[in-house]
Motif scaffolding. Structure first.
Motif, PDB file in Angstrom:
ATOM      1  N   GLY A 254       0.934  -1.205   0.178  1.00  0.00           N
ATOM      2  CA  GLY A 254      -0.008   0.101   0.061  1.00  0.00           C
ATOM      3  C   GLY A 254       0.842   1.225   0.115  1.00  0.00           C
ATOM      4  N   LEU A 255       2.162   1.348  -0.222  1.00  0.00           N
ATOM      5  CA  LEU A 255       2.927   2.480  -0.033  1.00  0.00           C
ATOM      6  C   LEU A 255       2.880   2.705  -1.703  1.00  0.00           C
ATOM      7  CD1 LEU A 255       5.882   0.877   1.952  1.00  0.00           C
ATOM      8  CD2 LEU A 255       3.989   2.605   2.438  1.00  0.00           C
ATOM      9  N   THR A 256       2.058   3.781  -2.167  1.00  0.00           N
ATOM     10  CA  THR A 256       1.491   4.258  -3.212  1.00  0.00           C
ATOM     11  C   THR A 256       2.438   5.355  -3.853  1.00  0.00           C
ATOM     12  OG1 THR A 256      -0.124   5.186  -2.558  1.00  0.00           O
ATOM     13  CG2 THR A 256      -0.709   3.156  -3.530  1.00  0.00           C
ATOM     14  N   GLY A 257       3.469   5.718  -2.977  1.00  0.00           N
ATOM     15  CA  GLY A 257       4.466   6.921  -3.640  1.00  0.00           C
ATOM     16  C   GLY A 257       5.165   6.426  -4.395  1.00  0.00           C
ATOM     17  N   THR A 258       5.563   5.431  -4.502  1.00  0.00           N
ATOM     18  CA  THR A 258       6.385   4.702  -5.576  1.00  0.00           C
ATOM     19  C   THR A 258       5.582   4.773  -6.728  1.00  0.00           C
ATOM     20  OG1 THR A 258       7.818   3.532  -4.181  1.00  0.00           O
ATOM     21  CG2 THR A 258       7.924   2.992  -6.415  1.00  0.00           C
ATOM     22  N   HIS A 259       6.041   5.488  -7.816  1.00  0.00           N
ATOM     23  CA  HIS A 259       5.175   5.620  -9.045  1.00  0.00           C
ATOM     24  C   HIS A 259       5.485   4.839 -10.049  1.00  0.00           C
ATOM     25  CE1 HIS A 259       3.516  10.015  -7.723  1.00  0.00           C
ATOM     26  NE2 HIS A 259       3.028   8.955  -6.959  1.00  0.00           N
ATOM     27  N   LEU A 260       4.634   4.355 -11.144  1.00  0.00           N
ATOM     28  CA  LEU A 260       5.059   3.463 -12.096  1.00  0.00           C
ATOM     29  C   LEU A 260       4.839   4.322 -13.448  1.00  0.00           C
ATOM     30  CD1 LEU A 260       3.325   0.016 -11.218  1.00  0.00           C
ATOM     31  CD2 LEU A 260       5.745   1.105 -10.684  1.00  0.00           C
ATOM     32  N   GLY A 261       5.986   4.573 -14.198  1.00  0.00           N
ATOM     33  CA  GLY A 261       5.853   5.005 -15.496  1.00  0.00           C
ATOM     34  C   GLY A 261       5.649   4.276 -16.749  1.00  0.00           C
ATOM     35  N   CYS A 262       6.895   3.657 -16.857  1.00  0.00           N
ATOM     36  CA  CYS A 262       7.029   2.817 -18.199  1.00  0.00           C
ATOM     37  C   CYS A 262       7.308   1.538 -17.905  1.00  0.00           C
ATOM     38  CB  CYS A 262       8.318   3.263 -18.862  1.00  0.00           C
ATOM     39  SG  CYS A 262       9.998   2.918 -17.937  1.00  0.00           S
ATOM     40  N   GLU A 263       7.278   0.986 -16.757  1.00  0.00           N
ATOM     41  CA  GLU A 263       7.669  -0.388 -16.261  1.00  0.00           C
ATOM     42  C   GLU A 263       8.631  -1.095 -17.283  1.00  0.00           C
ATOM     43  OE1 GLU A 263       3.408  -1.296 -15.800  1.00  0.00           O
ATOM     44  OE2 GLU A 263       4.020  -2.296 -14.209  1.00  0.00           O
ATOM     45  N   HIS A 264       9.625  -0.384 -17.855  1.00  0.00           N
ATOM     46  CA  HIS A 264      10.779  -1.093 -18.547  1.00  0.00           C
ATOM     47  C   HIS A 264      12.181  -0.558 -18.567  1.00  0.00           C
ATOM     48  CE1 HIS A 264       9.256   1.236 -21.789  1.00  0.00           C
ATOM     49  NE2 HIS A 264      10.324   1.146 -22.472  1.00  0.00           N
ATOM     50  N   GLY A 265      12.021   0.535 -17.339  1.00  0.00           N
ATOM     51  CA  GLY A 265      13.401   0.774 -16.853  1.00  0.00           C
ATOM     52  C   GLY A 265      14.070   2.203 -17.443  1.00  0.00           C
ATOM     53  N   VAL A 266      12.853   2.941 -18.233  1.00  0.00           N
ATOM     54  CA  VAL A 266      13.218   4.098 -18.830  1.00  0.00           C
ATOM     55  C   VAL A 266      13.075   5.311 -18.114  1.00  0.00           C
ATOM     56  CG1 VAL A 266      12.893   5.419 -20.938  1.00  0.00           C
ATOM     57  CG2 VAL A 266      13.279   3.110 -21.128  1.00  0.00           C
ATOM     58  N   CYS A 267      12.031   5.442 -17.432  1.00  0.00           N
ATOM     59  CA  CYS A 267      11.552   6.834 -17.060  1.00  0.00           C
ATOM     60  C   CYS A 267      12.085   7.021 -15.517  1.00  0.00           C
ATOM     61  CB  CYS A 267       9.940   7.022 -16.968  1.00  0.00           C
ATOM     62  SG  CYS A 267       9.140   5.852 -15.729  1.00  0.00           S
ATOM     63  N   GLY A 268      12.340   6.084 -14.914  1.00  0.00           N
ATOM     64  CA  GLY A 268      12.876   6.251 -13.373  1.00  0.00           C
ATOM     65  C   GLY A 268      12.012   6.620 -12.444  1.00  0.00           C
ATOM     66  N   CYS A 269      10.600   6.647 -12.618  1.00  0.00           N
ATOM     67  CA  CYS A 269       9.529   6.937 -11.598  1.00  0.00           C
ATOM     68  C   CYS A 269       9.492   6.094 -10.429  1.00  0.00           C
ATOM     69  CB  CYS A 269       8.142   6.998 -12.089  1.00  0.00           C
ATOM     70  SG  CYS A 269       7.927   8.380 -13.332  1.00  0.00           S
ATOM     71  N   CYS A 270      10.077   4.756 -10.629  1.00  0.00           N
ATOM     72  CA  CYS A 270       9.824   3.581  -9.543  1.00  0.00           C
ATOM     73  C   CYS A 270      10.868   3.854  -8.725  1.00  0.00           C
ATOM     74  CB  CYS A 270       9.251   2.325 -10.310  1.00  0.00           C
ATOM     75  SG  CYS A 270      10.636   1.722 -11.294  1.00  0.00           S
ATOM     76  N   THR A 271      11.845   4.346  -8.981  1.00  0.00           N
ATOM     77  CA  THR A 271      13.362   4.289  -8.206  1.00  0.00           C
ATOM     78  C   THR A 271      13.082   4.133  -6.698  1.00  0.00           C
ATOM     79  OG1 THR A 271      14.371   5.426 -10.205  1.00  0.00           O
ATOM     80  CG2 THR A 271      15.611   5.060  -7.991  1.00  0.00           C
ATOM     81  N   ILE A 272      13.666   3.210  -6.064  1.00  0.00           N
ATOM     82  CA  ILE A 272      13.857   3.233  -4.681  1.00  0.00           C
ATOM     83  C   ILE A 272      15.469   2.957  -4.272  1.00  0.00           C
ATOM     84  CG2 ILE A 272      11.517   2.146  -4.339  1.00  0.00           C
ATOM     85  CD1 ILE A 272      13.198  -0.781  -4.017  1.00  0.00           C
ATOM     86  N   LEU A 273      15.442   2.869  -2.885  1.00  0.00           N
ATOM     87  CA  LEU A 273      16.669   2.719  -2.432  1.00  0.00           C
ATOM     88  C   LEU A 273      16.694   1.075  -2.063  1.00  0.00           C
ATOM     89  CD1 LEU A 273      17.720   5.793  -0.495  1.00  0.00           C
ATOM     90  CD2 LEU A 273      18.127   5.188  -2.700  1.00  0.00           C
ATOM     91  N   LEU A 274      17.564   0.272  -2.551  1.00  0.00           N
ATOM     92  CA  LEU A 274      17.879  -1.059  -2.210  1.00  0.00           C
ATOM     93  C   LEU A 274      19.059  -1.084  -1.616  1.00  0.00           C
ATOM     94  CD1 LEU A 274      16.945  -4.353  -2.677  1.00  0.00           C
ATOM     95  CD2 LEU A 274      18.578  -4.031  -4.490  1.00  0.00           C
ATOM     96  N   ASP A 275      19.198  -1.436  -0.203  1.00  0.00           N
ATOM     97  CA  ASP A 275      20.300  -1.473   0.492  1.00  0.00           C
ATOM     98  C   ASP A 275      21.184  -0.067   0.369  1.00  0.00           C
ATOM     99  OD1 ASP A 275      19.641  -3.784   1.483  1.00  0.00           O
ATOM    100  OD2 ASP A 275      20.555  -4.643  -0.287  1.00  0.00           O
ATOM    101  N   GLY A 276      20.407   0.980   0.115  1.00  0.00           N
ATOM    102  CA  GLY A 276      21.191   2.299   0.058  1.00  0.00           C
ATOM    103  C   GLY A 276      21.459   2.675  -1.233  1.00  0.00           C
ATOM    104  N   GLN A 277      21.113   1.954  -2.148  1.00  0.00           N
ATOM    105  CA  GLN A 277      21.590   2.417  -3.565  1.00  0.00           C
ATOM    106  C   GLN A 277      20.158   2.289  -4.392  1.00  0.00           C
ATOM    107  OE1 GLN A 277      24.272  -0.832  -5.012  1.00  0.00           O
ATOM    108  NE2 GLN A 277      25.904   0.774  -4.904  1.00  0.00           N
ATOM    109  N   ALA A 278      20.210   3.651  -5.516  1.00  0.00           N
ATOM    110  CA  ALA A 278      19.042   3.631  -5.915  1.00  0.00           C
ATOM    111  C   ALA A 278      18.957   2.817  -7.371  1.00  0.00           C
ATOM    112  CB  ALA A 278      19.194   5.107  -6.736  1.00  0.00           C
ATOM    113  N   VAL A 279      17.638   2.137  -7.098  1.00  0.00           N
ATOM    114  CA  VAL A 279      17.648   1.108  -8.378  1.00  0.00           C
ATOM    115  C   VAL A 279      16.137   1.254  -8.839  1.00  0.00           C
ATOM    116  CG1 VAL A 279      19.312  -0.658  -7.260  1.00  0.00           C
ATOM    117  CG2 VAL A 279      16.622  -0.590  -6.812  1.00  0.00           C
ATOM    118  N   ARG A 280      15.842   0.842 -10.048  1.00  0.00           N
ATOM    119  CA  ARG A 280      14.584   0.842 -10.628  1.00  0.00           C
ATOM    120  C   ARG A 280      13.779  -0.514  -9.979  1.00  0.00           C
ATOM    121  NH1 ARG A 280      16.150   5.164 -13.360  1.00  0.00           N
ATOM    122  NH2 ARG A 280      16.675   4.784 -15.512  1.00  0.00           N
ATOM    123  N   SER A 281      12.600  -0.347  -9.210  1.00  0.00           N
ATOM    124  CA  SER A 281      11.860  -1.343  -8.745  1.00  0.00           C
ATOM    125  C   SER A 281      10.948  -2.018  -9.705  1.00  0.00           C
ATOM    126  CB  SER A 281      10.930  -0.789  -7.490  1.00  0.00           C
ATOM    127  OG  SER A 281       9.998   0.141  -7.945  1.00  0.00           O
TER     128      SER A 281
END
Lengths: 286, 165
Positions: free
Chosen positions: B36-63
């Motif tokens: 239910g954490l809807t702050g993470t947004h979905l734009g393209c769902e193939h890694g181009v737009c960067g909207c869904c970026t989160i921190l995984l163990d402190g590093q920015a990755v595309r979720s």
């Protein structure tokens, strides 16, 4: 934009991966960083029945230097390689090229082996492997074999690896005294290159003549290509602006890029011409 | 063991969540639909737009380019976890507000999660470095101008708050 159904397995040991590959072969796909595989699944371009996740396999992300050769495990993240002093010292071309691979968020996940095995026509690392005459180490239930990069890349998204083989390590060697660079032009930072060039040169310290020149292009063919004509044109000469221009022109003549909506064949040739001359100028100017 | 469902335990913004999920579930959908954490947004769902970026163990990755099962045992931070306390903002969030670095806001969570690790590793970035760092995120409203200004403001602010770190 969701992946099709698949079965998933996350082995922790390379032997387990090899036995899974021999069991499932072409039905299986190896999941490394996922930065190309997951989009292809989301687009339904691939429908593997089994995904073998390599992210928990131990000893696949080692990075070592032996006799001046960089031995890099295929699960080393691109970002890790880009920031490694060992890589910068032994194979600076790898670092120079990685700066152009996707964006840093992609390189945080993307792996060295994943990009080489995916072998997209405009991918940077295959060009690096071809130029440095890298050795690709493949394992399967039949044992280990080492393939030269020149025999490894067979066309768009195609390598010499058999369906039951896994790339475990890549060995990069830079000839002593050689200088390298990597240049490319993309429509936007991080996009696929319209054309790119990896260059290596050794200059005779006495005579200032170019002793060894290697050039490889990406984005202008189905895979990375060595530019043998362009190399021959300048080898044994002084790095004069005229010699470098002739090398660029030879490079454009020896490739037949395709036209797509991003760039025409002529434009890609023109880019390669300029990039080759520019790359050589960069590494032959002191 | 070859499976189609798997039990995972993931730490998100400091809380641990245990779920049994289908293996094909993308991490981005897990974060939004399961947690239910809807702050993470979905734009393209193939890694181009960067909207869904989160921190995984402190590093920015595309979720959107990870499966949720791959986050098992890892620590995630989403945009909801950036502010230090309720009612407060992270210096970069505050700078986005001050500099009008967002209009519709759809891309903003991805920019924030991309730029916070960048600012933590580069305390005094040049404009070129900032533009390179945000090149993997698309914004269709701002023209990036005010986002660059906000990053510059946040860098100044973060240096003042933690001088000499």
């Amino acid at each position: 934009m969701k992946p099709p159904p698949f079965k998933y397995v996350r082995p922790s040991d390379l032997n387990e991966v090899i036995s899974l590959l021999s069991q499932h072969g072409e039905e299986a796909r190896l999941l490394a960083g996922g930065q190309s595989l997951v989009p292809m699944l989301n687009f339904r371009l691939l429908r593997p029945s089994v995904l073998i996740d390599l992210n928990a396999v131990t000893h696949m992300d080692s990075l070592a230097v032996a006799d001046g050769t960089l031995l890099i495990g295929s699960m080393v993240r691109q970002r890790t390689a880009e920031r490694s002093p060992d890589v910068l010292i032994t194979a600076p071309l790898v670092v120079q090229a990685l700066r152009h691979v996707g964006h840093f968020q992609i390189r945080n996940r993307g792996t060295m082996g994943g990009s080489l095995m995916h072998s997209a026509p405009a991918a940077e690392l295959p060009g690096v492997a071809l130029l440095l005459e890298a050795q690709m180490v493949l394992r399967s239930s039949r044992g280990e074999r080492v393939i030269q990069a020149s025999d490894f890349f067979c066309g768009p998204f195609t390598t010499a690896a058999d369906p039951d083989e896994i790339l475990t390590e890549v060995r990069f060697h830079t000839p002593p005294g050689a200088r390298t660079t990597f240049l490319e032009v993309a429509r936007r930072s991080g996009d696929f290159a319209l054309a790119g060039v990896a260059a290596l040169a050794r200059i005779d310290p006495e005579t200032r003549v170019l002793k060894e020149v290697r050039l490889a292009a990406i984005g202008v063919s189905g895979g990375p290509v060595r530019l043998f004509q362009a190399e021959a044109v300048v080898t044994g000469r002084y790095a004069t602006p005229e010699a470098l221009r002739e090398s660029g022109a030879a490079a454009a003549d020896e490739v037949t890029p395709s036209t797509d909506l991003h760039a025409s064949e002529d434009y890609r040739k023109r880019l390669l011409n300029v990039l080759v001359a520019r790359a050589l100028a960069e590494i032959t100017t002191l | 063991m070859i499976v189609t469902e798997r039990a995972v335990s993931v730490s998100v913004n400091g809380a641990t969540y245990a779920r049994t999920i289908p293996v094909r579930l993308l991490l981005s959908d897990f974060i939004r639909n399961e947690l239910g954490l809807t702050g993470t947004h979905l734009g393209c769902e193939h890694g181009v737009c960067g909207c869904c970026t989160i921190l995984l163990d402190g590093q920015a990755v595309r979720s959107c380019l990870m499966f949720a099962v791959q986050a098992d045992g890892h620590e995630l931070i989403t945009v909801e976890g950036l502010a230090p306390a309720p009612g407060q903002l992270h210096p970069l969030q505050e700078a986005f507000r001050q500099e009008h670095a967002l209009q519709c806001g759809y891309c903003t969570p991805g920019f924030l999660t991309t730029l916070i690790p960048f600012l933590e590793s580069n305390r005094d970035p040049s404009e070129l470095e900032i533009r390179q760092a945000l090149s993997g995120n698309l914004c269709r409203c701002t023209g990036y101008q005010n986002i660059v200004k906000a990053v510059q403001r946040a860098a100044r602010e973060m240096r003042t708050v933690e001088p000499g770190r």
